[in-house]
Design an enzyme around this catalytic site. Structure first.
Site, PDB file in Angstrom:
ATOM      1  N   ASP A   1     -24.551  14.408 -27.469  1.00 19.92           N
ATOM      2  CA  ASP A   1     -25.398  13.208 -27.334  1.00 19.92           C
ATOM      3  C   ASP A   1     -25.322  12.733 -25.890  1.00 19.92           C
ATOM      4  OD1 ASP A   1     -23.286  10.828 -27.098  1.00 19.92           O
ATOM      5  OD2 ASP A   1     -22.503  12.325 -28.474  1.00 19.92           O
TER       6      ASP A   1
ATOM      7  N   GLY B   1     -20.143  13.034 -25.185  1.00 12.69           N
ATOM      8  CA  GLY B   1     -21.376  12.390 -24.765  1.00 12.69           C
ATOM      9  C   GLY B   1     -21.604  12.716 -23.288  1.00 12.69           C
TER      10      GLY B   1
ATOM     11  N   GLU C   1     -14.937  20.829 -35.394  1.00 14.97           N
ATOM     12  CA  GLU C   1     -14.533  21.429 -34.116  1.00 14.97           C
ATOM     13  C   GLU C   1     -13.561  22.593 -34.296  1.00 14.97           C
ATOM     14  OE1 GLU C   1     -15.251  17.592 -31.183  1.00 14.97           O
ATOM     15  OE2 GLU C   1     -13.334  17.757 -32.190  1.00 14.97           O
TER      16      GLU C   1
ATOM     17  N   MET D   1     -13.199  10.992 -26.672  1.00 13.54           N
ATOM     18  CA  MET D   1     -12.148  10.105 -27.168  1.00 13.54           C
ATOM     19  C   MET D   1     -10.750  10.726 -27.218  1.00 13.54           C
ATOM     20  SD  MET D   1     -14.486   8.300 -30.165  1.00 13.54           S
ATOM     21  CE  MET D   1     -13.247   7.091 -30.619  1.00 13.54           C
ATOM     22  N   GLU D   2     -10.563  11.923 -26.642  1.00 14.05           N
ATOM     23  CA  GLU D   2      -9.249  12.572 -26.755  1.00 14.05           C
ATOM     24  C   GLU D   2      -8.726  13.254 -25.489  1.00 14.05           C
ATOM     25  OE1 GLU D   2     -11.868  13.585 -28.772  1.00 14.05           O
ATOM     26  OE2 GLU D   2     -11.430  12.357 -30.535  1.00 14.05           O
TER      27      GLU D   2
HETATM   28  N1  SAH Z   1     -19.135  10.576 -36.951  1.00 11.77           N
HETATM   29  C1  SAH Z   1     -17.690  10.542 -36.947  1.00 11.77           C
HETATM   30  C2  SAH Z   1     -17.141   9.787 -35.766  1.00 11.77           C
HETATM   31  C3  SAH Z   1     -17.359  10.528 -34.474  1.00 11.77           C
HETATM   32  S1  SAH Z   1     -16.558   9.779 -33.114  1.00 11.77           S
HETATM   33  C4  SAH Z   1     -17.218   9.894 -38.239  1.00 11.77           C
HETATM   34  O1  SAH Z   1     -17.956   9.110 -38.812  1.00 11.77           O
HETATM   35  O2  SAH Z   1     -16.106  10.196 -38.661  1.00 11.77           O
HETATM   36  C5  SAH Z   1     -17.062  10.858 -31.827  1.00 11.77           C
HETATM   37  C6  SAH Z   1     -16.250  12.117 -31.607  1.00 11.77           C
HETATM   38  O3  SAH Z   1     -16.979  13.006 -30.757  1.00 11.77           O
HETATM   39  C7  SAH Z   1     -14.931  11.899 -30.887  1.00 11.77           C
HETATM   40  O4  SAH Z   1     -13.978  12.853 -31.291  1.00 11.77           O
HETATM   41  C8  SAH Z   1     -15.308  12.051 -29.395  1.00 11.77           C
HETATM   42  O5  SAH Z   1     -14.328  12.753 -28.668  1.00 11.77           O
HETATM   43  C9  SAH Z   1     -16.609  12.826 -29.387  1.00 11.77           C
HETATM   44  N2  SAH Z   1     -17.781  12.164 -28.768  1.00 11.77           N
HETATM   45  C10 SAH Z   1     -19.021  12.702 -28.782  1.00 11.77           C
HETATM   46  N3  SAH Z   1     -19.912  11.866 -28.213  1.00 11.77           N
HETATM   47  C11 SAH Z   1     -19.227  10.758 -27.821  1.00 11.77           C
HETATM   48  C12 SAH Z   1     -19.618   9.528 -27.209  1.00 11.77           C
HETATM   49  N4  SAH Z   1     -20.884   9.262 -26.912  1.00 11.77           N
HETATM   50  N5  SAH Z   1     -18.661   8.607 -26.956  1.00 11.77           N
HETATM   51  C13 SAH Z   1     -17.363   8.861 -27.268  1.00 11.77           C
HETATM   52  N6  SAH Z   1     -16.942   9.991 -27.879  1.00 11.77           N
HETATM   53  C14 SAH Z   1     -17.862  10.953 -28.167  1.00 11.77           C
END
Ligand code: SAH
Length: 228
Positions: free
Chosen positions: A196, A78, A12, A172-173
């Site tokens: 997604d 998402g 990002e 998540m932030e």
């Molecule tokens: N693939 C990463 C984890 C990603 S967590 C790893 O393995 O390290 C998802 C991140 O994208 C978070 O920062 C959140 O803000 C965002 N995000 C995107 N889609 C999301 C969803 N469906 N639910 C929650 N957060 C989502």
């Protein structure tokens, strides 16, 4: 003007660092902050790490240590609303924490006493986002963004968030940045590009589209900085 831009993942913030070029670095609280000097502004960029706690720490450092006067979050989310497809941009009009639950004491879901259920983002920054979208012919959806410390990859949970919070996107932030900025009186804006649809295939979609969606959001935020 000192502006802070926060992303939760390397993907990002990398497009921003590439676009802005030369920077100084600062290490604080386990994170690196990148300082960029531009003609009219100083810009601080942070890779906060994932989740509300990390985002709150970065927002606090941006404000209390680097004296940022405005904060923008750039990243992926998402999509909850059916009209938000992968790659689309969404602006958080209000932010809430869907995982706060002290309803046992009669409080509304998501509400913390002496705080707010919904944190309103700054009209002045949202208007700049709308100007950028208009100038570039990009559709920009505005709506409630719900944040919590889980990756949502389940249609039932997704539906639950929509029903209880009327949110159009989940991540998540955002709400953590919103709480810190609101508490400190700092205007903020949460911009996300959809990676997604928070359903059963969210993990596969996320992996495929993280990079392109993160870049779309970062490019948009960089254009916003030119208008601040
Ligand atoms: N693939 C990463 C984890 C990603 S967590 C790893 O393995 O390290 C998802 C991140 O994208 C978070 O920062 C959140 O803000 C965002 N995000 C995107 N889609 C999301 C969803 N469906 N639910 C929650 N957060 C989502």
């Amino acid at each position: 003007m000192t502006i802070g831009i926060i992303g939760a993942m390397v993907e990002e913030i990398t497009p921003l660092l590439e676009r802005f070029g030369e920077h100084k670095t600062h290490s604080i609280g386990g994170n690196t902050y990148y300082e960029i000097s531009r003609e009219n502004h100083t810009i601080f960029i942070a890779y906060s790490k994932i989740g509300k706690v990390h985002a709150a720490l970065s927002a606090s450092v941006m404000i209390l240590k680097f004296n940022c006067e405005k904060i923008i979050f750039s990243g992926v989310a998402g999509g909850l609303s059916a009209d938000l497809k992968v790659g689309n941009l969404v602006l958080g009009s209000k932010l809430c924490q869907y995982d706060v639950d002290i309803t046992a004491f009669g409080h509304a879901l998501g509400f913390i006493p002496e705080s707010k259920l919904y944190m309103e983002s700054a009209t002045e920054l949202n208007d700049i986002a709308k100007e950028v979208a208009k100038a570039r012919g990009i559709a920009l959806k505005e709506g409630i963004i719900a944040s919590g410390d889980s990756f949502i990859a389940d249609s039932k949970k997704k539906q639950w968030i929509v029903e209880h919070f009327n949110a159009v996107a989940v991540e998540m932030e955002g709400a953590a940045v919103a709480v810190v900025c609101d508490s400190c009186g700092i205007p903020f804006c949460i911009l996300r590009s959809i990676s997604d649809s928070a359903d059963g295939s969210a993990d596969v979609s996320f992996d495929e589209f993280l990079e392109s969606s993160a870049k779309r959001s970062a490019d948009f935020v960089a254009s916003m900085c030119e208008r601040i």
